[in-house]
Enzyme design. Structure first.
Site, PDB file in Angstrom:
ATOM      1  N   ALA A  63      22.474  62.036   8.163  1.00  0.00           N
ATOM      2  CA  ALA A  63      21.215  62.275   7.410  1.00  0.00           C
ATOM      3  C   ALA A  63      21.477  61.656   5.906  1.00  0.00           C
ATOM      4  O   ALA A  63      22.795  61.625   5.569  1.00  0.00           O
ATOM      5  CB  ALA A  63      20.919  63.775   7.175  1.00  0.00           C
ATOM      6  N   GLY A 108      23.805  63.291  11.168  1.00  0.00           N
ATOM      7  CA  GLY A 108      22.669  63.823  11.999  1.00  0.00           C
ATOM      8  C   GLY A 108      22.686  62.571  12.955  1.00  0.00           C
ATOM      9  O   GLY A 108      21.671  62.495  13.940  1.00  0.00           O
ATOM     10  N   GLU A 111      23.991  63.865  15.955  1.00  0.00           N
ATOM     11  CA  GLU A 111      22.977  64.942  16.592  1.00  0.00           C
ATOM     12  C   GLU A 111      21.777  64.123  17.393  1.00  0.00           C
ATOM     13  O   GLU A 111      21.486  64.756  18.402  1.00  0.00           O
ATOM     14  CB  GLU A 111      22.545  65.857  15.258  1.00  0.00           C
ATOM     15  N   GLU A 131      30.192  67.454   8.411  1.00  0.00           N
ATOM     16  CA  GLU A 131      29.178  68.080   7.441  1.00  0.00           C
ATOM     17  C   GLU A 131      30.205  69.195   6.663  1.00  0.00           C
ATOM     18  O   GLU A 131      30.166  69.470   5.432  1.00  0.00           O
ATOM     19  CB  GLU A 131      28.270  68.957   7.979  1.00  0.00           C
TER      20      GLU A 131
HETATM   21  N1  DAK Z   1      23.405  58.897   3.623  1.00  0.00           N
HETATM   22  C1  DAK Z   1      23.084  57.944   2.509  1.00  0.00           C
HETATM   23  N2  DAK Z   1      23.444  56.639   2.361  1.00  0.00           N
HETATM   24  C2  DAK Z   1      24.732  56.314   3.228  1.00  0.00           C
HETATM   25  C3  DAK Z   1      24.904  57.054   4.329  1.00  0.00           C
HETATM   26  C4  DAK Z   1      24.469  58.388   4.483  1.00  0.00           C
HETATM   27  N3  DAK Z   1      24.782  59.420   5.349  1.00  0.00           N
HETATM   28  N4  DAK Z   1      26.133  56.575   5.013  1.00  0.00           N
HETATM   29  C5  DAK Z   1      26.358  55.356   4.380  1.00  0.00           C
HETATM   30  N5  DAK Z   1      25.285  55.277   3.398  1.00  0.00           N
HETATM   31  C6  DAK Z   1      25.415  54.080   2.588  1.00  0.00           C
HETATM   32  C7  DAK Z   1      26.571  53.889   1.390  1.00  0.00           C
HETATM   33  O1  DAK Z   1      26.248  54.821   0.389  1.00  0.00           O
HETATM   34  C8  DAK Z   1      26.601  52.615   1.085  1.00  0.00           C
HETATM   35  O2  DAK Z   1      25.511  52.482   0.188  1.00  0.00           O
HETATM   36  P1  DAK Z   1      25.550  51.176  -1.259  1.00  0.00           P
HETATM   37  O3  DAK Z   1      26.477  51.770  -1.812  1.00  0.00           O
HETATM   38  O4  DAK Z   1      25.701  49.844  -0.639  1.00  0.00           O
HETATM   39  O5  DAK Z   1      24.066  51.340  -1.733  1.00  0.00           O
HETATM   40  C9  DAK Z   1      26.040  51.711   2.252  1.00  0.00           C
HETATM   41  O6  DAK Z   1      25.316  52.597   3.278  1.00  0.00           O
HETATM   42  C10 DAK Z   1      27.333  51.278   3.167  1.00  0.00           C
HETATM   43  O7  DAK Z   1      28.087  52.423   3.270  1.00  0.00           O
HETATM   44  P2  DAK Z   1      29.590  52.184   3.092  1.00  0.00           P
HETATM   45  O8  DAK Z   1      29.924  51.240   1.699  1.00  0.00           O
HETATM   46  O9  DAK Z   1      30.232  53.598   2.627  1.00  0.00           O
HETATM   47  O10 DAK Z   1      30.178  51.562   4.002  1.00  0.00           O
HETATM   48  P3  DAK Z   1      31.980  51.721   4.724  1.00  0.00           P
HETATM   49  O11 DAK Z   1      31.961  50.766   5.745  1.00  0.00           O
HETATM   50  O12 DAK Z   1      32.657  51.696   3.624  1.00  0.00           O
HETATM   51  O13 DAK Z   1      31.896  53.088   5.271  1.00  0.00           O
HETATM   52  C11 DAK Z   1      30.930  55.163   6.486  1.00  0.00           C
HETATM   53  C12 DAK Z   1      30.962  53.532   6.419  1.00  0.00           C
HETATM   54  C13 DAK Z   1      30.083  55.500   7.698  1.00  0.00           C
HETATM   55  C14 DAK Z   1      32.390  55.563   7.125  1.00  0.00           C
HETATM   56  C15 DAK Z   1      30.497  55.980   5.301  1.00  0.00           C
HETATM   57  O14 DAK Z   1      29.421  55.136   4.686  1.00  0.00           O
HETATM   58  C16 DAK Z   1      30.286  57.178   5.387  1.00  0.00           C
HETATM   59  O15 DAK Z   1      31.214  58.087   5.370  1.00  0.00           O
HETATM   60  N6  DAK Z   1      28.993  57.534   5.467  1.00  0.00           N
HETATM   61  C17 DAK Z   1      28.531  59.084   5.329  1.00  0.00           C
HETATM   62  C18 DAK Z   1      28.779  59.522   6.609  1.00  0.00           C
HETATM   63  C19 DAK Z   1      28.506  61.015   6.604  1.00  0.00           C
HETATM   64  O16 DAK Z   1      29.104  61.793   6.190  1.00  0.00           O
HETATM   65  N7  DAK Z   1      27.465  61.318   7.472  1.00  0.00           N
HETATM   66  C20 DAK Z   1      27.059  62.698   7.825  1.00  0.00           C
HETATM   67  C21 DAK Z   1      25.990  63.005   6.553  1.00  0.00           C
HETATM   68  S1  DAK Z   1      25.859  64.783   6.593  1.00  0.00           S
HETATM   69  C22 DAK Z   1      20.605  69.733   7.412  1.00  0.00           C
HETATM   70  C23 DAK Z   1      20.066  68.905   7.657  1.00  0.00           C
HETATM   71  C24 DAK Z   1      20.726  67.653   8.256  1.00  0.00           C
HETATM   72  C25 DAK Z   1      22.107  67.706   8.028  1.00  0.00           C
HETATM   73  C26 DAK Z   1      22.495  69.039   7.723  1.00  0.00           C
HETATM   74  C27 DAK Z   1      21.838  69.899   7.441  1.00  0.00           C
HETATM   75  N8  DAK Z   1      19.792  70.908   6.917  1.00  0.00           N
HETATM   76  C28 DAK Z   1      18.827  70.896   5.853  1.00  0.00           C
HETATM   77  C29 DAK Z   1      19.717  72.229   7.655  1.00  0.00           C
HETATM   78  C30 DAK Z   1      22.882  66.714   8.291  1.00  0.00           C
HETATM   79  C31 DAK Z   1      23.743  66.220   7.597  1.00  0.00           C
HETATM   80  C32 DAK Z   1      24.719  64.860   7.703  1.00  0.00           C
HETATM   81  O17 DAK Z   1      24.165  64.116   8.587  1.00  0.00           O
END
Ligand code: DAK
Length: 261
Positions: A63, A108, A111, A131
């Site tokens: 997400a 997400g 998921e 998360e």
């Molecule tokens: N959201 C927004 N932007 C994201 C992103 C994300 N999840 N993942 C990557 N990006 C963006 C980065 O900010 C970066 O943007 P710029 O800086 O270039 O503007 C671009 O994509 C490239 O990413 P990186 O520079 O970080 O690339 P790397 O190769 O260095 O790293 C990575 C790739 C996938 C390991 C890293 O980007 C990363 O760790 N991303 C976050 C992964 C993550 O934590 N995903 C889970 C998100 S939490 C709920 C509803 C939904 C959810 C929970 C509760 N309720 C309301 C009940 C769900 C939650 C989630 O999914």
């Protein structure tokens, strides 16, 4: 549509989440477009869907953390509901959905892949539920679907530790059915989808419903669910044709496509 592409190849529909600059992260706009795309699928012609992400790096990196970071409690709930509604629509979609996971499938992203019927992935795929490292729980069904797919022990370990796993481990724990070199993934997904699409569509749909509904019921009720969906196939043109073709001893005869009737 700005973030979701849809193309139809024969009887297979391909949905591509296309927000590459954010690694295809799911914001509200992507979720809305996905919802609209699913509503527009022509079920008279399309018999199987493939869901994938644009580019070679990421399926869906979760997400959108930027959008979520400023949400109030009420907005967080609304965002969670929006995601859950779309994911559930995918899960109960009348025809099978194959997730072709072409890179990161985090939060997400993991998921949404689990809302699909079947997951296959590229050799650079990475799965995880990060998360708890962000101070939240998985919010799009991760606590529920991961435990059902790989068992509660492995699911709890993945969720509590927030450790990402690579494609080979995802295969070992049964999260994906197969791993392919990146450049072969879509061809493999399309081949599998075409293999599904050539079978009797009403029967395939009823199988999906029987498996999904049956898994939510006790065995006594589940068997009744199966009985009804089995019975529902009889008197369809496809059932009559499929059985008549088998019984016909003329080996020269070529099987005609099923009619979805
Ligand atoms: N959201 C927004 N932007 C994201 C992103 C994300 N999840 N993942 C990557 N990006 C963006 C980065 O900010 C970066 O943007 P710029 O800086 O270039 O503007 C671009 O994509 C490239 O990413 P990186 O520079 O970080 O690339 P790397 O190769 O260095 O790293 C990575 C790739 C996938 C390991 C890293 O980007 C990363 O760790 N991303 C976050 C992964 C993550 O934590 N995903 C889970 C998100 S939490 C709920 C509803 C939904 C959810 C929970 C509760 N309720 C309301 C009940 C769900 C939650 C989630 O999914």
């Amino acid at each position: 549509m700005e973030f979701v592409l849809y193309e139809v190849k024969g009887q297979v529909g391909i949905i591509t989440i296309s927000r590459e600059k954010a690694l295809n992260a799911l914001n509200s706009a992507v979720l809305d477009e996905l919802d609209k795309t699913l509503d527009a699928v022509d079920l008279d012609t399309v018999r199987c869907l493939i869901l994938t992400g644009a580019g070679q790096k990421s399926f869906v990196a979760g997400a959108d953390i930027g959008e979520m970071s400023t949400l109030t409690k009420a907005e967080g709930e609304a965002f969670g509901k929006k995601g859950n509604d779309v994911f559930r629509k995918l899960e109960v979609f009348p025809i099978p959905v194959i997730a072709a996971v072409n890179g990161f499938a985090l939060g997400g992203g993991c998921e949404i892949s689990m809302s699909c019927d079947i997951r296959i992935c590229s050799d650079n795929a990475v799965f995880g539920q990060p998360e708890v490292g962000l101070g939240i729980t998985p919010g799009f069904g991760g606590t529920q679907r991961l435990a059902r797919l790989v068992g509660p022990g492995i699911a709890k370990q993945m969720i509590y530790t927030a450790r990402n796993i690579k494609a080979d481990e995802a295969l070992r724990i049964g999260l994906v059915n197969a791993v392919y070199p990146q450049e072969e993934l879509m061809a493999a997904a399309e081949k599998m989808a075409a293999g599904i699409a050539k079978n009797a569509p009403i029967a395939v749909r009823n199988c999906k419903k029987a498996i999904n509904d049956g898994l939510e019921a006790g065995m006594d009720d589940a068997i009744v669910i199966e009985e009804k969906l089995f019975g529902d196939c009889f008197e369809t043109e496809d059932q009559k044709y499929g059985m008549a073709f088998f019984l016909d001893k003329n080996k020269e005869k070529v099987k005609e496509p099923f009619q979805n009737k």
